[in-house]
Motif scaffolding. Structure first.
Motif, PDB file in Angstrom:
ATOM      1  N   MET A 184       0.851  -1.158   0.000  1.00 50.98           N
ATOM      2  CA  MET A 184       0.000   0.000   0.000  1.00 50.98           C
ATOM      3  C   MET A 184       0.908   1.235   0.000  1.00 50.98           C
ATOM      4  O   MET A 184       1.836   1.311   0.788  1.00 50.98           O
ATOM      5  N   ARG A 185       0.618   2.180  -0.896  1.00 48.88           N
ATOM      6  CA  ARG A 185       1.396   3.424  -0.967  1.00 48.88           C
ATOM      7  C   ARG A 185       0.473   4.572  -0.580  1.00 48.88           C
ATOM      8  O   ARG A 185      -0.673   4.624  -1.023  1.00 48.88           O
ATOM      9  N   PHE A 186       0.998   5.497   0.238  1.00 48.63           N
ATOM     10  CA  PHE A 186       0.169   6.627   0.658  1.00 48.63           C
ATOM     11  C   PHE A 186       1.032   7.785   1.119  1.00 48.63           C
ATOM     12  O   PHE A 186       2.186   7.618   1.494  1.00 48.63           O
ATOM     13  N   ASP A 187       0.435   8.981   1.064  1.00 43.22           N
ATOM     14  CA  ASP A 187       1.027  10.167   1.690  1.00 43.22           C
ATOM     15  C   ASP A 187       0.489  10.207   3.105  1.00 43.22           C
ATOM     16  O   ASP A 187      -0.638   9.770   3.367  1.00 43.22           O
ATOM     17  N   TYR A 188       1.288  10.749   4.017  1.00 42.65           N
ATOM     18  CA  TYR A 188       0.886  10.785   5.425  1.00 42.65           C
ATOM     19  C   TYR A 188       1.063  12.187   5.966  1.00 42.65           C
ATOM     20  O   TYR A 188       2.140  12.762   5.899  1.00 42.65           O
ATOM     21  N   ARG A 189      -0.019  12.752   6.486  1.00 47.30           N
ATOM     22  CA  ARG A 189      -0.004  14.082   7.086  1.00 47.30           C
ATOM     23  C   ARG A 189       0.359  13.935   8.558  1.00 47.30           C
ATOM     24  O   ARG A 189      -0.269  13.193   9.290  1.00 47.30           O
ATOM     25  N   SER A 190       1.365  14.657   8.994  1.00 44.69           N
ATOM     26  CA  SER A 190       1.791  14.587  10.392  1.00 44.69           C
ATOM     27  C   SER A 190       0.844  15.390  11.267  1.00 44.69           C
ATOM     28  O   SER A 190      -0.002  16.140  10.786  1.00 44.69           O
ATOM     29  N   VAL A 193       3.659   0.361   3.063  1.00 37.60           N
ATOM     30  CA  VAL A 193       3.498  -0.664   4.090  1.00 37.60           C
ATOM     31  C   VAL A 193       2.721  -1.833   3.516  1.00 37.60           C
ATOM     32  O   VAL A 193       1.961  -1.676   2.561  1.00 37.60           O
ATOM     33  N   GLN A 194       2.936  -2.971   4.117  1.00 38.83           N
ATOM     34  CA  GLN A 194       2.119  -4.141   3.830  1.00 38.83           C
ATOM     35  C   GLN A 194       1.045  -4.173   4.916  1.00 38.83           C
ATOM     36  O   GLN A 194       1.337  -4.478   6.074  1.00 38.83           O
ATOM     37  N   PRO A 195      -0.195  -3.785   4.579  1.00 37.39           N
ATOM     38  CA  PRO A 195      -1.224  -3.647   5.614  1.00 37.39           C
ATOM     39  C   PRO A 195      -1.560  -4.979   6.274  1.00 37.39           C
ATOM     40  O   PRO A 195      -1.573  -6.018   5.618  1.00 37.39           O
ATOM     41  N   HIS A 196      -1.793  -4.926   7.568  1.00 39.81           N
ATOM     42  CA  HIS A 196      -2.165  -6.119   8.317  1.00 39.81           C
ATOM     43  C   HIS A 196      -3.574  -6.001   8.862  1.00 39.81           C
ATOM     44  O   HIS A 196      -4.400  -6.874   8.637  1.00 39.81           O
ATOM     45  N   HIS A 197      -3.837  -4.934   9.602  1.00 39.74           N
ATOM     46  CA  HIS A 197      -5.156  -4.739  10.204  1.00 39.74           C
ATOM     47  C   HIS A 197      -5.491  -3.259  10.307  1.00 39.74           C
ATOM     48  O   HIS A 197      -4.591  -2.425  10.439  1.00 39.74           O
ATOM     49  N   LEU A 209      -4.278   7.794   0.006  1.00 39.74           N
ATOM     50  CA  LEU A 209      -3.775   6.715  -0.842  1.00 39.74           C
ATOM     51  C   LEU A 209      -3.220   7.252  -2.152  1.00 39.74           C
ATOM     52  O   LEU A 209      -3.719   8.224  -2.707  1.00 39.74           O
ATOM     53  N   ARG A 210      -2.169   6.582  -2.634  1.00 37.98           N
ATOM     54  CA  ARG A 210      -1.590   6.896  -3.943  1.00 37.98           C
ATOM     55  C   ARG A 210      -1.965   5.778  -4.907  1.00 37.98           C
ATOM     56  O   ARG A 210      -2.180   4.640  -4.512  1.00 37.98           O
ATOM     57  N   VAL A 211      -2.009   6.135  -6.181  1.00 44.89           N
ATOM     58  CA  VAL A 211      -2.319   5.161  -7.221  1.00 44.89           C
ATOM     59  C   VAL A 211      -1.096   5.034  -8.105  1.00 44.89           C
ATOM     60  O   VAL A 211      -0.532   6.059  -8.503  1.00 44.89           O
ATOM     61  N   PRO A 212      -0.627   3.852  -8.460  1.00 40.75           N
ATOM     62  CA  PRO A 212      -1.139   2.569  -7.967  1.00 40.75           C
ATOM     63  C   PRO A 212      -0.773   2.392  -6.495  1.00 40.75           C
ATOM     64  O   PRO A 212       0.199   2.965  -6.012  1.00 40.75           O
ATOM     65  N   ASN A 213      -1.569   1.577  -5.798  1.00 42.75           N
ATOM     66  CA  ASN A 213      -1.355   1.499  -4.357  1.00 42.75           C
ATOM     67  C   ASN A 213      -0.295   0.507  -3.916  1.00 42.75           C
ATOM     68  O   ASN A 213       0.083   0.559  -2.776  1.00 42.75           O
ATOM     69  N   GLY A 214       0.222  -0.353  -4.735  1.00 41.51           N
ATOM     70  CA  GLY A 214       1.354  -1.178  -4.329  1.00 41.51           C
ATOM     71  C   GLY A 214       1.259  -2.615  -4.800  1.00 41.51           C
ATOM     72  O   GLY A 214       0.207  -3.077  -5.228  1.00 41.51           O
ATOM     73  N   PRO A 215       2.388  -3.329  -4.712  1.00 45.73           N
ATOM     74  CA  PRO A 215       2.431  -4.713  -5.196  1.00 45.73           C
ATOM     75  C   PRO A 215       1.782  -5.687  -4.207  1.00 45.73           C
ATOM     76  O   PRO A 215       1.554  -5.364  -3.051  1.00 45.73           O
TER      77      PRO A 215
END
Length: 173
Positions: free
Chosen positions: A1-7, A22-26, A56-62
């Motif tokens: 999963m690919r994403f931008d993160y606002r602090s 990240v590889q999402p788990h839960h 979320l970014r597109v594409p979101n990840g492998p």
């Protein structure tokens, strides 16, 4: 999963940092907020991200092979991380007190503490926090007499908090 993160500090230019991966788990809720727990392959460690700060970014990840969260219990893992530990779901500073309040008045505000009724208006509370002074301050919010059972570090923290409060109560010169 690919994403931008606002602090917590606020928004940033989305292009100013590379996307987090990240590889999402839960997806877990705690104290009214949603958190994504996922494995960060670049850091080789588990990470926790507030879902409301993610874009979320597109594409979101492998694709990836899911991992087991340490200890196998997602809620316990998240709770341990919030307490500053990678595995042990306990606070670094834990103390025991007796409060001059009924257990029914203590329990809703005890968090993950252990509440034991000692009588109609006395309650034993075993709880913890990040620091001894933070624990003393948390206990002081009960606005009642407090008997510290232990440890001595909690007594010392109440003394330090008392000195701070006395200084804060002095009129300006």
């Amino acid at each position: 999963m690919r994403f931008d993160y606002r602090s917590a500090a606020g928004p940033r230019d989305p292009g100013s940092r590379p996307a987090r991966r990240v590889q999402p788990h839960h997806l877990v809720v705690r104290a009214g907020r949603w958190y994504l727990i996922g494995w960060d392959p670049e850091r080789q460690d588990w990470r926790i991200h507030r879902a409301d700060r993610m874009a979320l970014r597109v594409p979101n990840g492998p694709r990836f092979i899911p991992r087991q969260v340490p200890g196998g219990d997602v809620a316990a893992f998240l709770s341990a991380r919030f307490k500053g530990s990678d595995s042990a779901n306990i606070w670094p500073c834990r103390g025991e007190v007796v409060l001059d309040l009924p257990a029914a008045q203590v329990a809703p505000f005890a968090g993950d503490g252990i509440v034991e009724e000692l009588g109609p208006a006395r309650t034993r509370l075993l709880t913890g926090s990040w620091s001894w002074v933070a624990l003393a301050a948390m206990l002081a919010r009960f606005d009642t007499e407090i008997e510290v059972i232990g440890p001595d570090a909690l007594r010392d923290a109440f003394a330090a908090l008392s000195r701070r409060a006395a200084r804060a109560a002095r009129p300006e010169s």
